[in-house]
Scaffold this active site. Sequence first.
Site, PDB file in Angstrom:
ATOM      1  N   ASP A 128     152.868 -50.264 -57.990  1.00  0.00           N
ATOM      2  CA  ASP A 128     152.311 -49.360 -59.011  1.00  0.00           C
ATOM      3  C   ASP A 128     152.943 -49.604 -60.382  1.00  0.00           C
ATOM      4  O   ASP A 128     152.522 -49.021 -61.370  1.00  0.00           O
ATOM      5  CB  ASP A 128     152.480 -47.900 -58.587  1.00  0.00           C
ATOM      6  CG  ASP A 128     153.928 -47.572 -58.272  1.00  0.00           C
ATOM      7  OD1 ASP A 128     154.794 -47.715 -59.160  1.00  0.00           O
ATOM      8  OD2 ASP A 128     154.208 -47.163 -57.124  1.00  0.00           O
ATOM      9  N   THR A 142     157.055 -48.901 -49.202  1.00  0.00           N
ATOM     10  CA  THR A 142     156.531 -47.784 -48.426  1.00  0.00           C
ATOM     11  C   THR A 142     157.530 -47.467 -47.303  1.00  0.00           C
ATOM     12  O   THR A 142     158.588 -48.084 -47.211  1.00  0.00           O
ATOM     13  CB  THR A 142     155.164 -48.182 -47.822  1.00  0.00           C
ATOM     14  OG1 THR A 142     155.324 -49.445 -47.162  1.00  0.00           O
ATOM     15  CG2 THR A 142     154.104 -48.345 -48.897  1.00  0.00           C
ATOM     16  N   ASP A 143     157.160 -46.526 -46.442  1.00  0.00           N
ATOM     17  CA  ASP A 143     158.013 -46.197 -45.295  1.00  0.00           C
ATOM     18  C   ASP A 143     158.210 -47.461 -44.421  1.00  0.00           C
ATOM     19  O   ASP A 143     157.384 -48.376 -44.477  1.00  0.00           O
ATOM     20  CB  ASP A 143     157.349 -45.106 -44.432  1.00  0.00           C
ATOM     21  CG  ASP A 143     157.225 -43.765 -45.173  1.00  0.00           C
ATOM     22  OD1 ASP A 143     157.951 -43.555 -46.152  1.00  0.00           O
ATOM     23  OD2 ASP A 143     156.391 -42.942 -44.751  1.00  0.00           O
ATOM     24  N   ASP A 183     161.432 -51.313 -53.573  1.00  0.00           N
ATOM     25  CA  ASP A 183     160.609 -50.116 -53.825  1.00  0.00           C
ATOM     26  C   ASP A 183     159.412 -50.181 -52.888  1.00  0.00           C
ATOM     27  O   ASP A 183     158.317 -50.573 -53.280  1.00  0.00           O
ATOM     28  CB  ASP A 183     160.173 -50.139 -55.306  1.00  0.00           C
ATOM     29  CG  ASP A 183     159.282 -48.961 -55.651  1.00  0.00           C
ATOM     30  OD1 ASP A 183     159.081 -48.075 -54.805  1.00  0.00           O
ATOM     31  OD2 ASP A 183     158.767 -48.942 -56.788  1.00  0.00           O
ATOM     32  N   ASP A 199     154.556 -62.305 -50.493  1.00  0.00           N
ATOM     33  CA  ASP A 199     155.426 -61.583 -49.578  1.00  0.00           C
ATOM     34  C   ASP A 199     156.873 -61.603 -50.095  1.00  0.00           C
ATOM     35  O   ASP A 199     157.454 -62.675 -50.279  1.00  0.00           O
ATOM     36  CB  ASP A 199     155.324 -62.284 -48.212  1.00  0.00           C
ATOM     37  CG  ASP A 199     156.198 -61.628 -47.158  1.00  0.00           C
ATOM     38  OD1 ASP A 199     156.799 -60.571 -47.439  1.00  0.00           O
ATOM     39  OD2 ASP A 199     156.282 -62.195 -46.053  1.00  0.00           O
ATOM     40  N   PRO A 242     153.541 -53.136 -43.498  1.00  0.00           N
ATOM     41  CA  PRO A 242     154.008 -54.294 -44.268  1.00  0.00           C
ATOM     42  C   PRO A 242     155.479 -54.203 -44.693  1.00  0.00           C
ATOM     43  O   PRO A 242     156.119 -55.225 -44.931  1.00  0.00           O
ATOM     44  CB  PRO A 242     153.097 -54.328 -45.499  1.00  0.00           C
ATOM     45  CG  PRO A 242     152.059 -53.286 -45.332  1.00  0.00           C
ATOM     46  CD  PRO A 242     152.360 -52.484 -44.104  1.00  0.00           C
TER      47      PRO A 242
HETATM   48  N1  AG3 Z   1     157.766 -45.651 -52.247  1.00  0.00           N
HETATM   49  C1  AG3 Z   1     158.258 -44.677 -51.285  1.00  0.00           C
HETATM   50  C2  AG3 Z   1     157.166 -43.939 -50.640  1.00  0.00           C
HETATM   51  C3  AG3 Z   1     157.542 -43.231 -49.400  1.00  0.00           C
HETATM   52  C4  AG3 Z   1     156.640 -42.069 -49.204  1.00  0.00           C
HETATM   53  N2  AG3 Z   1     156.561 -41.656 -47.857  1.00  0.00           N
HETATM   54  C5  AG3 Z   1     155.664 -40.757 -47.407  1.00  0.00           C
HETATM   55  N3  AG3 Z   1     154.879 -40.128 -48.232  1.00  0.00           N
HETATM   56  N4  AG3 Z   1     155.613 -40.508 -46.120  1.00  0.00           N
HETATM   57  C6  AG3 Z   1     156.896 -45.201 -53.245  1.00  0.00           C
HETATM   58  C7  AG3 Z   1     156.493 -46.287 -54.181  1.00  0.00           C
HETATM   59  C8  AG3 Z   1     156.534 -45.819 -55.590  1.00  0.00           C
HETATM   60  N5  AG3 Z   1     156.674 -46.916 -56.490  1.00  0.00           N
END
Ligand code: AG3
Length: 285
Positions: free
Chosen positions: A90, A162-163, A160, A141, A167
């Site tokens: 993002d 996701t959970d 940075d 990747d 991926p």
């Molecule tokens: N990265 C962490 C998001 C984790 C959210 N987890 C959830 N909602 N279960 C976010 C990326 C922002 N640049």
Amino acid sequence: MLNENNWFTEVYPKNGSALSLEVKAKLHEEQTPFQHIEIYETAWFGKLMVIDGCTMVSDRDNFLYHEMMTHPVLFTHPNPKTVWIIGGGDCGSLREVLKHPEVESAVQIEIDERVTRLAEQYFPDLCSANSDPRAQLLFIDGIQWVKDAADGSVDVIIVDSTDPVGPAEGLFNQAFYQECLRCLRPDGILVQQSESPLFHMPLLTAMHQTMRNAGFPPTRTLFFPQFIYPSGWWSATMAGKGDLGGFREDAARAKSFSTQYYTAEIHQAAFVQPAFFSDFMATLA
Ligand code: AG3
């Protein structure tokens, strides 16, 4: 998931709880080769990006996460010139990194180009630094990028993601941390988003142990609020090739850019540990 009254809900089945946000409209939905992305216009949080049913970014509160993923590590490192952002599609972390005039190059390595294209369309503020000449956006990747990179080629790595499912799973293991350690210069620091201290202590404890097993001597967690993430309380964990105790406090106080959450005082406060967390840290080798 949207209910009949137009509330988006993310359910946390393991924690018997959920978060709901009132939605005015669904603006976009698509399945990419990597994940399912939705964009909503919410009633109070502005635009919201959801990936695989999990909240990622809202206009209203992303400043907390993006500032705390970037400024603490950049003011801890003695002289951060080169930065990699693994994930971060993002572009919110990239924007914060490029606020630092001492940073000469910032590479964002995002596996899913659609995240960035949708951010450009729906979250233009987060993408306002994308055309900075110091910025490079790659859609490959991140694990492979780190494997292929030369020894001692970067000062700060920001993960940075996701959970740790889908991926992002491969960004939370010892092999990845060992490659990061190899790529960092002597004072280099890795920082990774490390989920909720209330909901995800097993992940946090495993992360510290795995980083140390990978050969990082010091590790430290910092804490901050994040309403739209599980439990509303979030963390980032640093692993240092050298010392993590440094804080360029004068530089943080005299910073040439504005922030909404981060200050020199917040920097110091964010590292203060709750008692249960200190108890866990005392058990580490
Ligand atoms: N990265 C962490 C998001 C984790 C959210 N987890 C959830 N909602 N279960 C976010 C990326 C922002 N640049």
